[in-house]
Motif scaffolding. Structure first.
Motif, PDB file in Angstrom:
ATOM      1  N   ILE A 311       8.526  11.452  -7.063  1.00 30.83           N
ATOM      2  CA  ILE A 311       9.464  10.739  -7.952  1.00 30.83           C
ATOM      3  C   ILE A 311       9.527   9.250  -7.596  1.00 30.83           C
ATOM      4  CG2 ILE A 311      10.844  12.807  -8.375  1.00 30.83           C
ATOM      5  CD1 ILE A 311      12.929  11.691  -6.421  1.00 30.83           C
ATOM      6  N   ALA A 312       8.962   8.883  -6.445  1.00 30.94           N
ATOM      7  CA  ALA A 312       8.972   7.473  -6.042  1.00 30.94           C
ATOM      8  C   ALA A 312       7.866   6.725  -6.779  1.00 30.94           C
ATOM      9  CB  ALA A 312       8.766   7.351  -4.535  1.00 30.94           C
ATOM     10  N   PRO A 313       8.044   5.443  -7.062  1.00 28.59           N
ATOM     11  CA  PRO A 313       6.979   4.647  -7.677  1.00 28.59           C
ATOM     12  C   PRO A 313       5.734   4.645  -6.791  1.00 28.59           C
ATOM     13  CG  PRO A 313       9.066   3.451  -7.684  1.00 28.59           C
ATOM     14  CD  PRO A 313       9.277   4.653  -6.822  1.00 28.59           C
ATOM     15  N   ILE A 314       4.578   4.602  -7.414  1.00 27.81           N
ATOM     16  CA  ILE A 314       3.339   4.720  -6.651  1.00 27.81           C
ATOM     17  C   ILE A 314       3.169   3.565  -5.675  1.00 27.81           C
ATOM     18  CG2 ILE A 314       1.886   3.548  -8.359  1.00 27.81           C
ATOM     19  CD1 ILE A 314       0.958   6.616  -6.189  1.00 27.81           C
ATOM     20  N   LYS A 315       3.630   2.368  -6.024  1.00 30.67           N
ATOM     21  CA  LYS A 315       3.504   1.249  -5.090  1.00 30.67           C
ATOM     22  C   LYS A 315       4.338   1.485  -3.838  1.00 30.67           C
ATOM     23  CE  LYS A 315       2.265  -2.427  -8.333  1.00 30.67           C
ATOM     24  NZ  LYS A 315       2.618  -3.759  -8.876  1.00 30.67           N
ATOM     25  N   LEU A 316       5.512   2.075  -4.015  1.00 30.99           N
ATOM     26  CA  LEU A 316       6.350   2.388  -2.856  1.00 30.99           C
ATOM     27  C   LEU A 316       5.707   3.485  -2.016  1.00 30.99           C
ATOM     28  CD1 LEU A 316       8.959   1.967  -1.289  1.00 30.99           C
ATOM     29  CD2 LEU A 316      10.081   3.591  -2.847  1.00 30.99           C
ATOM     30  N   ARG A 317       5.108   4.475  -2.668  1.00 29.65           N
ATOM     31  CA  ARG A 317       4.427   5.550  -1.939  1.00 29.65           C
ATOM     32  C   ARG A 317       3.240   4.996  -1.148  1.00 29.65           C
ATOM     33  NH1 ARG A 317       2.728  10.263  -5.676  1.00 29.65           N
ATOM     34  NH2 ARG A 317       2.412  11.268  -3.648  1.00 29.65           N
ATOM     35  N   LEU A 318       2.517   4.058  -1.744  1.00 36.07           N
ATOM     36  CA  LEU A 318       1.390   3.446  -1.035  1.00 36.07           C
ATOM     37  C   LEU A 318       1.856   2.682   0.205  1.00 36.07           C
ATOM     38  CD1 LEU A 318      -1.041   2.008  -3.743  1.00 36.07           C
ATOM     39  CD2 LEU A 318      -1.562   3.720  -1.996  1.00 36.07           C
ATOM     40  N   LEU A 319       2.948   1.937   0.064  1.00 36.67           N
ATOM     41  CA  LEU A 319       3.502   1.219   1.210  1.00 36.67           C
ATOM     42  C   LEU A 319       3.924   2.204   2.294  1.00 36.67           C
ATOM     43  CD1 LEU A 319       4.487  -1.314   2.656  1.00 36.67           C
ATOM     44  CD2 LEU A 319       6.633  -1.132   1.342  1.00 36.67           C
ATOM     45  N   ALA A 320       4.575   3.285   1.897  1.00 37.28           N
ATOM     46  CA  ALA A 320       4.999   4.292   2.872  1.00 37.28           C
ATOM     47  C   ALA A 320       3.799   4.928   3.570  1.00 37.28           C
ATOM     48  CB  ALA A 320       5.839   5.359   2.176  1.00 37.28           C
ATOM     49  N   LEU A 321       2.717   5.138   2.817  1.00 37.25           N
ATOM     50  CA  LEU A 321       1.511   5.707   3.409  1.00 37.25           C
ATOM     51  C   LEU A 321       0.931   4.764   4.461  1.00 37.25           C
ATOM     52  CD1 LEU A 321      -0.594   8.036   3.289  1.00 37.25           C
ATOM     53  CD2 LEU A 321      -1.837   6.663   1.590  1.00 37.25           C
ATOM     54  N   LYS A 322       0.895   3.462   4.146  1.00 37.43           N
ATOM     55  CA  LYS A 322       0.398   2.484   5.121  1.00 37.43           C
ATOM     56  C   LYS A 322       1.279   2.459   6.363  1.00 37.43           C
ATOM     57  CE  LYS A 322      -1.649  -0.594   1.663  1.00 37.43           C
ATOM     58  NZ  LYS A 322      -1.558  -1.932   1.009  1.00 37.43           N
ATOM     59  N   LEU A 323       2.595   2.499   6.153  1.00 36.29           N
ATOM     60  CA  LEU A 323       3.515   2.481   7.291  1.00 36.29           C
ATOM     61  C   LEU A 323       3.401   3.755   8.115  1.00 36.29           C
ATOM     62  CD1 LEU A 323       6.590   0.882   5.510  1.00 36.29           C
ATOM     63  CD2 LEU A 323       5.302  -0.125   7.416  1.00 36.29           C
ATOM     64  N   PHE A 324       3.179   4.881   7.450  1.00 34.73           N
ATOM     65  CA  PHE A 324       2.980   6.132   8.187  1.00 34.73           C
ATOM     66  C   PHE A 324       1.741   6.032   9.079  1.00 34.73           C
ATOM     67  CE2 PHE A 324       0.579  10.109   8.430  1.00 34.73           C
ATOM     68  CZ  PHE A 324       1.459  10.867   9.192  1.00 34.73           C
ATOM     69  N   ARG A 325       0.653   5.579   8.487  1.00 33.04           N
ATOM     70  CA  ARG A 325      -0.583   5.460   9.261  1.00 33.04           C
ATOM     71  C   ARG A 325      -0.399   4.489  10.428  1.00 33.04           C
ATOM     72  NH1 ARG A 325      -6.347   4.083   6.299  1.00 33.04           N
ATOM     73  NH2 ARG A 325      -7.689   5.287   7.706  1.00 33.04           N
TER      74      ARG A 325
END
Length: 333
Positions: A311-325
């Motif tokens: 449900i999150a915007p894809i740009k926010l999900r991408l940022l979260a993915l980078k931060l997770f990594r």
């Protein structure tokens, strides 16, 4: 061309001999050949594990100039008789000489590519991952033209795309990540030639592989091709061209995140070997910035859940993915 329903004309060859200069052994390998011969200019080398590579192999069969190529498939220990039969049917259809090599155990991505080099007999070798699909019918012709234009041994990188894939809700995150960081035009890749070597679609002269092989110290997923590209760059030209292949095997959110979580050892190995080249990358800087943050393991779980949120915007999900990594890597720095 009509489909072959069962393999009917192939030859099982005894265990292959090792290439003397590498010393790599081949005990227990089975090699199946389609028995065809001819003058060929290029070896198409496909490492696979539990993947029939159907889309790739069906595309190659129809391609112009395929008869000028040898096809080598290395099954890295799938130990699946039905898959062996399926891959055998594919090599029978190939216009040029073709062999399927079945290894007795899984030894990993670097070993598979090194063994394909051992088995290849042409000066130029094209590595293609099993889940790739060339983006147009001139794919092989374009690489053959690149060979004609290259006077000296070199590495020629064709690039990565998503042209032939249709992301689902479960693979949308991986598609967005690939589009942002991997689907890069040749001109941009050429600015950092060693770092933009994706071994899923590369043409390389065998002299390069004789001098710089893939490091089997990289275990599991990730970073072995970047390491290889960075070691090749000081020794041989790396030429980037636009001759892309689509990555069909997009991962689900869970699988993608697990790959990232398990790749920390490989990233640390890469940083240790190439501190100057990797030290200025955004991923390393972000990892270093996060490394002293209190509660980093808790934060990595938060980043993970946000990256997986549909449900999150894809740009926010991408940022979260980078931060997770970066948080996974930072916890190890």
């Amino acid at each position: 061309m009509s489909a072959i329903t069962e393999p009917t004309a192939y030859e099982v060859i005894s265990t292959a001999r090792p290439r003397p200069e590498t010393g790599r052994t081949t005990a227990g390998e089975e090699i199946i050949s389609n028995g065809k011969t001819g003058d060929v200019r290029l070896s198409i080398c496909v490492p696979t594990w539990r993947d029939s590579a159907d889309a790739l192999l069906c595309s190659l069969v129809r391609m112009e100039n395929a008869e000028q190529c040898t096809l080598l498939i290395f099954d890295d220990g799938s130990l699946d008789p039905s898959l062996t039969r399926q891959l055998t049917r594919q090599i029978l259809r190939f216009p040029g000489p073709a062999r399927l090599v079945c290894a007795p155990k899984n030894c990993g991505r670097s070993h598979a590519r090194n063994r394909l080099y051992d088995l290849a007999e042409t000066p130029w070798i094209l590595f293609l991952d099993a889940d790739r699909h060339p983006d147009d019918d001139d794919f092989l012709s374009r690489y053959l033209d690149a060979i004609d234009a290259q006077d000296d041994p070199a590495l020629i990188a064709g690039g990565f795309s998503l042209c032939h894939v249709h992301p689902t809700a479960q693979t949308r995150l991986h598609a967005a990540q690939a589009q942002a960081s991997e689907c890069v035009a040749a001109g941009i890749r050429a600015e950092a030639p060693g770092r933009y070597v994706f071994s899923s679609n590369i043409l390389v002269h065998r002299d390069v592989l004789a001098a710089v092989d893939f490091d089997c110290g990289f275990q599991g997923w990730g970073w072995e091709d970047v390491d290889w590209g960075l070691r090749v760059a000081p020794l041989y030209p790396i030429v980037h061209i636009d001759n892309s292949a689509t990555h069909l095997g997009l991962d689900s959110d869970e699988k993608l995140i697990e790959k990232y979580a398990q790749s920390a050892d490989n990233f640390l190995r890469l940083i240790e070997r190439h501190p100057d080249e990797m030290g200025g990358t955004p991923l390393y800087r972000m990892s270093k910035w996060l490394s002293p943050v209190p509660g980093l393991r808790f934060l990595s779980r938060v980043f993970r859940r946000l990256a997986q949120s549909h449900i999150a915007p894809i740009k926010l999900r991408l940022l979260a993915l980078k931060l997770f990594r970066a948080s996974i890597y930072g916890a190890r720095l």
